[in-house]
Structures are given as structure tokens and as C-alpha cells.
Scaffold this motif. Structure first.
Motif, PDB file in Angstrom:
ATOM      1  N   LEU A 257      21.018   5.765 -14.584  1.00  0.00           N
ATOM      2  CA  LEU A 257      19.982   6.378 -13.759  1.00  0.00           C
ATOM      3  C   LEU A 257      20.022   5.930 -12.297  1.00  0.00           C
ATOM      4  CD1 LEU A 257      17.056   6.042 -16.312  1.00  0.00           C
ATOM      5  CD2 LEU A 257      18.192   8.163 -15.618  1.00  0.00           C
ATOM      6  N   ALA A 258      20.747   4.864 -12.010  1.00  0.00           N
ATOM      7  CA  ALA A 258      20.719   4.288 -10.660  1.00  0.00           C
ATOM      8  C   ALA A 258      21.241   5.253  -9.600  1.00  0.00           C
ATOM      9  CB  ALA A 258      21.485   2.972 -10.625  1.00  0.00           C
ATOM     10  N   ALA A 259      22.428   5.809  -9.798  1.00  0.00           N
ATOM     11  CA  ALA A 259      23.032   6.665  -8.772  1.00  0.00           C
ATOM     12  C   ALA A 259      22.169   7.896  -8.480  1.00  0.00           C
ATOM     13  CB  ALA A 259      24.438   7.084  -9.191  1.00  0.00           C
ATOM     14  N   ALA A 260      21.690   8.561  -9.509  1.00  0.00           N
ATOM     15  CA  ALA A 260      20.853   9.755  -9.313  1.00  0.00           C
ATOM     16  C   ALA A 260      19.549   9.396  -8.604  1.00  0.00           C
ATOM     17  CB  ALA A 260      20.565  10.428 -10.646  1.00  0.00           C
ATOM     18  N   SER A 261      18.980   8.256  -8.942  1.00  0.00           N
ATOM     19  CA  SER A 261      17.732   7.823  -8.312  1.00  0.00           C
ATOM     20  C   SER A 261      17.949   7.497  -6.836  1.00  0.00           C
ATOM     21  CB  SER A 261      17.169   6.603  -9.035  1.00  0.00           C
ATOM     22  OG  SER A 261      16.899   6.910 -10.384  1.00  0.00           O
ATOM     23  N   CYS A 262      19.036   6.794  -6.539  1.00  0.00           N
ATOM     24  CA  CYS A 262      19.352   6.466  -5.143  1.00  0.00           C
ATOM     25  C   CYS A 262      19.562   7.740  -4.327  1.00  0.00           C
ATOM     26  CB  CYS A 262      20.606   5.584  -5.075  1.00  0.00           C
ATOM     27  SG  CYS A 262      20.385   3.933  -5.773  1.00  0.00           S
ATOM     28  N   ALA A 263      20.326   8.671  -4.875  1.00  0.00           N
ATOM     29  CA  ALA A 263      20.593   9.932  -4.177  1.00  0.00           C
ATOM     30  C   ALA A 263      19.302  10.705  -3.932  1.00  0.00           C
ATOM     31  CB  ALA A 263      21.584  10.772  -4.976  1.00  0.00           C
TER      32      ALA A 263
END
Length: 185
Positions: A122-128
């Protein structure tokens, strides 16, 4: 869980026994908030994947003016609301999935805590989503906690400011810059 510093220092708060719920350890919170000492007072804080709310509650204790906690589990969100009431702290709990929350109309925050459940990618999608949907002020601080073996993909406007390792996790504090070419930190 206990609050480490500030107005609510040494206050113990109950935490719900829920699978995957893992409050950020005291040592990590103490280090993080030493780094953020000048950023907390008066700040609006967004605590995504809030869980126990340890990071947002600590920020409120250290002078943040308001916090929005995003937690999808209704029981965990209710426990967090009870802890806010116990402290008499100013904050709002949104019981919704974090990625769905980030699809809403944004109001930029200067301080964001991002602690997604481990091993769910979930980290990459949340950061984006934070970056592309306008959730960050120009020089925002973003704290991202992930499993130790995970190297997160973050927007090019984020610069690594500091990091701390504890147990099976690593916490990275980023500073957002005005543009990818700006070193800003």
C-alpha cells in the motif's frame, strides 16, 4: 501505549487487541518527534492508516493544532476516538479506507504520517495519491513506516531527510520540495 512528550506526556492509553495493530515503538516516536520538534507546533496533521493513532496523538501532545486520523476498521477507529476524548485533544477520526480517503478533495497538510499495514503493498499507491491529489503543502514532512525489506517508491519531489530502523520496520522521514530539481532540505 503511552504518550512520550508534550502536554499529554506520560499518559497511558488503552489499545485495542486487533490483528495487525502495531503502535510505533516509543524509541522510534521519541526520535521522530525530536526530528520534528520545530514542525509540530501549530501544524495540521494527517495520520493515514492511523491504527492506535500513536503518531497523530504524539503530534497533538507536542503542539499540533489539529489532526485527522484515517482508520478503516470501525472498532479501532472507535477506540481511537475514545482516546482523543480521554485526552481532550482536537482531532477527527475518519472511518474509511486510506486510499479512498485520498480520492477526496484535498486540504494540504504540512505533516503526514503514513504507516500502512505491512506486506499489503500500500505504500507506493498511498505516496503517489498524497502527491498527485494535493494533500501536501510545498515543504511538507512525510513519515513513512514500512517493513524493513521494503524499499518504497516515493514521488520525485520527496527527499529523504532521516531514517530509523527498529525491529522488522524502518521509518523514513521525507521532506517535500517544490520541484524534482529542487534539493530543498
Amino acid at each position: 501505549m503511552r504518550i512520550i512528550g508534550g502536554e499529554y506526556r506520560r499518559r497511558w492509553l488503552p489499545i485495542l487487541d486487533s490483528p495487525g495493530l502495531r503502535p510505533t515503538p516509543d524509541r522510534v516516536r521519541e526520535t521522530l518527534f525530536n526530528w520534528l520538534a520545530a514542525a509540530c507546533p501549530g501544524a495540521r496533521v494527517l495520520d493515514l492508516y492511523a491504527g492506535t493513532g500513536a503518531l497523530g496523538l504524539e503530534a497533538l501532545s507536542r503542539g499540533a493544532r489539529d489532526a485527522v486520523f484515517v482508520e478503516r476498521d470501525p472498532q479501532v477507529a472507535n477506540a481511537l476516538e475514545a482516546n482523543l476524548a480521554t485526552l481532550g485533544a482536537t482531532g477527527r477520526v475518519e472511518t474509511v479506507d486510506a486510499l479512498m480517503f485520498l480520492e477526496r478533495t484535498a486540504s494540504p497538510f504540512p505533516l503526514v504520517f503514513l504507516d500502512p499495514p505491512f506486506r499489503q503493498d500500500l505504500a507506493a499507491a498511498s505516496c503517489a495519491a498524497l502527491e498527485t491529489h494535493g494533500w501536501l503543502t510545498e515543504n511538507a514532512f512525510i513519515y513513512l513506516e514500512t517493513e524493513r525489506e521494503h524499499l518504497p517508491q516515493v514521488p520525485t519531489t520527496w527527499r529523504l531527510h532521516r531514517e530509523i530502523r527498529a525491529g522488522d520496520s524502518i521509518g523514513r522521514l521525507y521532506r517535500r520540495t517544490a520541484s524534482p530539481a529542487d534539493d530543498g532540505c
